[in-house]
Design a protein around this motif. Structure first.
Motif, mmCIF file in Angstrom:
data_model
loop_
_atom_site.group_PDB
_atom_site.id
_atom_site.type_symbol
_atom_site.label_atom_id
_atom_site.label_comp_id
_atom_site.label_asym_id
_atom_site.label_seq_id
_atom_site.Cartn_x
_atom_site.Cartn_y
_atom_site.Cartn_z
ATOM 1 N N ALA A 1 0.807 -1.216 0.000
ATOM 2 C CA ALA A 1 0.000 0.000 0.000
ATOM 3 C C ALA A 1 0.845 1.273 0.000
ATOM 4 C CB ALA A 1 -0.932 0.004 1.207
ATOM 5 N N ILE B 1 9.073 -5.507 -8.629
ATOM 6 C CA ILE B 1 9.247 -4.532 -9.709
ATOM 7 C C ILE B 1 9.549 -3.145 -9.149
ATOM 8 C CG2 ILE B 1 8.006 -3.303 -11.537
ATOM 9 C CD1 ILE B 1 6.543 -6.015 -12.088
ATOM 10 N N SER B 2 8.816 -2.760 -8.112
ATOM 11 C CA SER B 2 8.977 -1.400 -7.580
ATOM 12 C C SER B 2 10.256 -1.230 -6.782
ATOM 13 C CB SER B 2 7.819 -1.050 -6.642
ATOM 14 O OG SER B 2 6.590 -1.212 -7.292
ATOM 15 N N ARG C 1 16.205 -1.089 -5.688
ATOM 16 C CA ARG C 1 16.882 -0.633 -4.462
ATOM 17 C C ARG C 1 17.302 -1.794 -3.582
ATOM 18 N NH1 ARG C 1 13.466 2.871 -6.753
ATOM 19 N NH2 ARG C 1 11.847 2.695 -5.175
ATOM 20 N N VAL D 1 1.408 -4.644 -13.883
ATOM 21 C CA VAL D 1 1.740 -3.226 -13.807
ATOM 22 C C VAL D 1 0.491 -2.390 -14.081
ATOM 23 C CG1 VAL D 1 3.016 -1.367 -14.926
ATOM 24 C CG2 VAL D 1 4.164 -3.536 -14.398
ATOM 25 N N GLY E 1 -2.182 -2.067 -11.347
ATOM 26 C CA GLY E 1 -1.864 -1.197 -10.225
ATOM 27 C C GLY E 1 -2.024 0.271 -10.559
ATOM 28 N N LEU E 2 -2.041 0.570 -11.854
ATOM 29 C CA LEU E 2 -2.045 1.976 -12.248
ATOM 30 C C LEU E 2 -3.353 2.430 -12.885
ATOM 31 C CD1 LEU E 2 1.526 2.100 -13.859
ATOM 32 C CD2 LEU E 2 0.842 3.157 -11.703
ATOM 33 N N PHE E 3 -3.863 1.595 -13.782
ATOM 34 C CA PHE E 3 -4.919 2.118 -14.648
ATOM 35 C C PHE E 3 -6.223 1.348 -14.606
ATOM 36 C CE2 PHE E 3 -0.749 2.639 -16.976
ATOM 37 C CZ PHE E 3 -0.517 3.912 -16.517
ATOM 38 N N ARG F 1 -8.665 1.437 -12.784
ATOM 39 C CA ARG F 1 -9.892 2.203 -12.546
ATOM 40 C C ARG F 1 -10.318 3.006 -13.766
ATOM 41 N NH1 ARG F 1 -7.331 7.362 -9.918
ATOM 42 N NH2 ARG F 1 -5.192 6.782 -10.449
ATOM 43 N N PHE F 2 -9.375 3.239 -14.678
ATOM 44 C CA PHE F 2 -9.748 3.951 -15.909
ATOM 45 C C PHE F 2 -10.172 2.967 -16.993
ATOM 46 C CE2 PHE F 2 -6.056 6.303 -14.080
ATOM 47 C CZ PHE F 2 -6.826 7.239 -13.424
ATOM 48 N N ILE G 1 6.986 6.068 -12.694
ATOM 49 C CA ILE G 1 5.535 5.939 -12.797
ATOM 50 C C ILE G 1 5.115 4.526 -12.425
ATOM 51 C CG2 ILE G 1 3.599 5.927 -14.406
ATOM 52 C CD1 ILE G 1 5.040 8.193 -15.904
ATOM 53 N N ILE G 2 5.858 3.569 -12.944
ATOM 54 C CA ILE G 2 5.526 2.176 -12.635
ATOM 55 C C ILE G 2 5.659 1.893 -11.147
ATOM 56 C CG2 ILE G 2 6.335 -0.197 -12.934
ATOM 57 C CD1 ILE G 2 7.041 0.632 -15.856
ATOM 58 N N SER G 3 6.743 2.401 -10.547
ATOM 59 C CA SER G 3 7.000 2.093 -9.134
ATOM 60 C C SER G 3 6.092 2.860 -8.195
ATOM 61 C CB SER G 3 8.447 2.444 -8.759
ATOM 62 O OG SER G 3 9.346 1.782 -9.582
ATOM 63 N N GLU G 4 5.977 4.138 -8.434
ATOM 64 C CA GLU G 4 5.305 4.997 -7.472
ATOM 65 C C GLU G 4 3.861 5.298 -7.853
ATOM 66 O OE1 GLU G 4 6.966 5.655 -4.810
ATOM 67 O OE2 GLU G 4 9.087 5.501 -5.335
ATOM 68 N N GLY G 5 3.536 5.044 -9.111
ATOM 69 C CA GLY G 5 2.200 5.353 -9.591
ATOM 70 C C GLY G 5 1.089 4.863 -8.672
ATOM 71 N N PRO G 6 1.166 3.599 -8.217
ATOM 72 C CA PRO G 6 0.084 3.093 -7.384
ATOM 73 C C PRO G 6 -0.158 3.943 -6.132
ATOM 74 C CG PRO G 6 1.471 1.284 -8.110
ATOM 75 C CD PRO G 6 2.143 2.551 -8.565
ATOM 76 N N ARG G 7 0.884 4.629 -5.654
ATOM 77 C CA ARG G 7 0.714 5.469 -4.465
ATOM 78 C C ARG G 7 0.369 6.908 -4.830
ATOM 79 N NH1 ARG G 7 3.864 1.122 -3.879
ATOM 80 N NH2 ARG G 7 5.814 2.262 -3.758
ATOM 81 N N PRO H 1 -2.205 8.363 -7.198
ATOM 82 C CA PRO H 1 -3.290 8.222 -8.169
ATOM 83 C C PRO H 1 -3.367 9.412 -9.123
ATOM 84 C CG PRO H 1 -4.049 7.736 -5.948
ATOM 85 C CD PRO H 1 -2.667 8.285 -5.819
ATOM 86 N N VAL H 2 -3.117 10.591 -8.604
ATOM 87 C CA VAL H 2 -3.182 11.771 -9.468
ATOM 88 C C VAL H 2 -2.195 11.624 -10.603
ATOM 89 C CG1 VAL H 2 -3.254 14.261 -9.465
ATOM 90 C CG2 VAL H 2 -3.455 13.025 -7.305
ATOM 91 N N ALA I 1 -0.859 8.765 -11.757
ATOM 92 C CA ALA I 1 -1.268 7.703 -12.667
ATOM 93 C C ALA I 1 -2.335 8.246 -13.616
ATOM 94 C CB ALA I 1 -1.795 6.507 -11.890
ATOM 95 N N GLU I 2 -3.233 9.022 -13.035
ATOM 96 C CA GLU I 2 -4.292 9.571 -13.875
ATOM 97 C C GLU I 2 -3.708 10.512 -14.919
ATOM 98 O OE1 GLU I 2 -7.347 11.587 -11.785
ATOM 99 O OE2 GLU I 2 -8.440 12.109 -13.622
ATOM 100 N N TYR J 1 -0.807 10.500 -16.201
ATOM 101 C CA TYR J 1 -0.104 9.750 -17.236
ATOM 102 C C TYR J 1 -1.088 9.045 -18.157
ATOM 103 C CZ TYR J 1 3.060 6.596 -19.585
ATOM 104 O OH TYR J 1 3.761 5.915 -20.546
ATOM 105 N N TYR J 2 -2.127 8.508 -17.536
ATOM 106 C CA TYR J 2 -3.115 7.827 -18.369
ATOM 107 C C TYR J 2 -3.784 8.808 -19.319
ATOM 108 C CZ TYR J 2 -7.122 5.139 -19.887
ATOM 109 O OH TYR J 2 -8.062 4.508 -20.656
ATOM 110 N N LEU K 1 -0.853 7.949 -22.018
ATOM 111 C CA LEU K 1 -1.193 6.597 -22.416
ATOM 112 C C LEU K 1 -2.473 6.524 -23.238
ATOM 113 C CD1 LEU K 1 -0.076 3.869 -22.271
ATOM 114 C CD2 LEU K 1 -1.197 3.506 -20.076
#
Lengths: 215, 215, 215, 215
Positions: A39, A125-126, A130, A184, A187-189, A191-192, B124-130, B132-133, B135-136, B138-139, B143
């Motif tokens: 999360a 992946i994330s 590191r 991937v 986790g990102l899209f 909802r769209f 974007i891939i790593s942090e996007g899920p945290r 949302p703005v 990710a949106e 970028y989408y 994308l």
DNA sequence: GATGAATGAGGGTTCATTCAT
DNA sequence: TATGAATGAACCCTCATTCAT
């Protein structure tokens, strides 16, 4: 959504808790950690929250794991270890390529995509960049084995004349690519624009191996 | 007294800074931020290090960005914005499918893969899920436009009889998949087994569109 | 009771704060630290309390000192450094033994016993065994110099026929012993039975050098 | 259910434990505690380590001692108690001053300096200021008795004409001073410059009582 | 009695953010 | 504008103490 995480723990290391309660607690912590790390990411996750979610005191975490990073690494190992065994058995079979692909798809969806393991893969992946040790673990214990198995199968298939292309063998990643992309993407899209993993993997298989009766 | 460091949410646009020095400073901060965020992740990156790397004082960052998260978000927007325009023009052309794919490949490699933008995509891939703005953004800004463009082209191609499959249209992600896979892979496993993006994308194109003269 | 701790800081190391405010703050922290460390011991002292007592925020301490231990060590160095210079000058003079002893007594009482330095010495005695670096510092920078100086004087005095015993030279510690004893005693038993340092040192001098007009 | 682990504050007395095993355990804990407290100081010592060193479980400590501080205090009492009796007997004798001094020296070296009690004294010196009860115990049960005894002897000696100075009587501490100095010194500077306690005490005695046959 | 897993308050340290200069 | 010293909330980790077995 939580799964008590039985599993044989092939790759898990360290820690030898005796009692049943202890194992249960450890698993609860691991599950809670997965949720929190997923999360918020490793750095932003709070062990306080992990403890709360696991229903234990903060100090209890340290009875099972040396520190935050150990918890994270053992989490990945513990949740990923069991996959390995399962995979080997798939590769052992000797079936037509497309059939095997279908099977692999099912296994992936059942054992990974609809599972905690999706989160685990996302974490790899994330955070992998590191945590070189972690990336190496995953490569050595999981990925390289899968790739090796896949390549063996493909070579076999070519000998049988099922395929004539060596692009597969050079880039077996293409077979799993849709699975990773879906993880991937979700986790990102999602909802769209949600994505049907199974269908996308089927589509890819059609391109790779030619159209067949899917399912 | 403070200037909230706007950034209207619209893609790039170096939010109207006064002097030339100011723009340069802002860019230096963004570059430094990209490096630090990439190296340590958003949460673990320290603004102190960003400032040091950018050659400015810590406080200066706050003259240009409201807070750490704004810096991060504007970073993504700023580095990703320009791509959009470029892409639109590609889609505008009306060329054979495979040709366009080749062009897209080149653009991807030149403008993304061999660029800071690879890091941006990774973020974007790593942090996007945290975020949302983010990710949106970028989408919406990147994308979805790409997907829309690709789908248009594909529909066109089908009308021309170049392809007969609608799998493309349902899963245009498959076209870009190898690029994403390569980005993920390179951050994790390049030291064990490097991956030739270009070749893998070519291979995928061959599967998708049939074998052609690859270059 | 606090002394702004000017002093040339011969031995103090690291940290180069520019402004006057910064130096004042640093000194305030050092003074507060001395109080807290003296009151509770190194391990039990809380940096929170040091900060509070110094009138700064907790984080400020870390602008001046790397960590708790550094603060402690620099405290000792800073408060002890200046003594060295003073001492050298005493030894330089060429006076009758007893006179010098009287002078040393006065210096000790004025510069150490009625000073923060009493606390510092107590800390060295208490915590030194756990901080070898610190014990070494004190031995090298302070104690060994004093002993060397004293021995030189004693040898001189013997050549002049002022003393005929070499016990002094073997155990110059005996000269300072009452001072140390008084410091230890005062921390433990003063409330039961106070001890007059000056008088006890005089008594010891009488034993060592023979009775004289004590001032 | 718990037994508050009394210890009536009177010197030693292994607070009437039932079995032999129990006494042995208690002693093991006290020995381990002495080692750990000496090595790290009261605050920094961990009961975990005490338990480990004593070969018992952590909880067992609490069967014998109410808490960490009680353990510490009882440790001092237990290790110091026995000295008292021994001392009284020395003072009882009626011998020449110097002879008694020699005897005291031997007792000190044998019973304290070459013993755990050296550590105990060091602990009193280090931690005493933070444990008034302890300092008081030591003063009342040990030190004041010694001082009283010594003063009695000295008064006696003066009546006999053995000494004519009353400095002794005012500062009997001077007699024991070298012993204390040696204990402090050995914990701090022995590795730089070892100190011969016996010789230093002899030297002091020579100064105090005039040169005699040192054994 | 004895154990040691579990607890959770406490404290050292970090770092985003502020603000006087 | 730019600076960087100062702030203090937050978080990881420790360890004295408890208690079920």
């Amino acid at each position: 959504m939580r799964r008590p995480a039985g599993g044989s723990s092939l790759a898990s290391a360290s820690s030898r808790p005796r009692t049943l309660k202890s194992v249960a607690r450890r698993n609860a912590i691991l599950d809670a950690a997965l949720d929190e790390f997923s999360a918020r990411g490793f750095a932003a996750a709070r062990l306080d929250d992990v403890a709360k979610r696991a229903g234990v005191a903060k100090g209890t975490i340290y009875l099972h794991f040396a520190d935050k990073e150990s918890l994270f690494q053992e989490l990945i190992r513990f949740k990923m270890g069991p996959v390995v065994g399962t995979l080997e058995s798939v590769f052992a079979a000797d079936l037509p390529l497309r059939t095997m692909a279908e099977q692999a798809l099912e296994i992936f969806v059942r054992e990974v995509y609809n599972t905690q393991r999706k989160q685990v893969l996302r974490l790899i992946i994330s955070e992998g960049p590191r945590f070189p040790v972690l990336a190496e673990f995953y490569y050595r214990e999981v990925l390289s084995r899968i790739l090796r198995g896949v390549r063996a199968i493909l070579r076999h298939a070519r000998e049988r004349g099922e395929i004539d292309d060596d692009a597969f063998i050079r880039f077996p990643q293409l077979i799993g690519a849709p699975g990773i992309i879906a993880i991937v993407w979700s986790g990102l899209f999602d909802r769209f624009e949600p994505l049907d993993v199974r269908a996308m993997m089927q589509a890819q298989f059609n391109f790779l191996f030619g159209t067949r009766r899917p399912q």
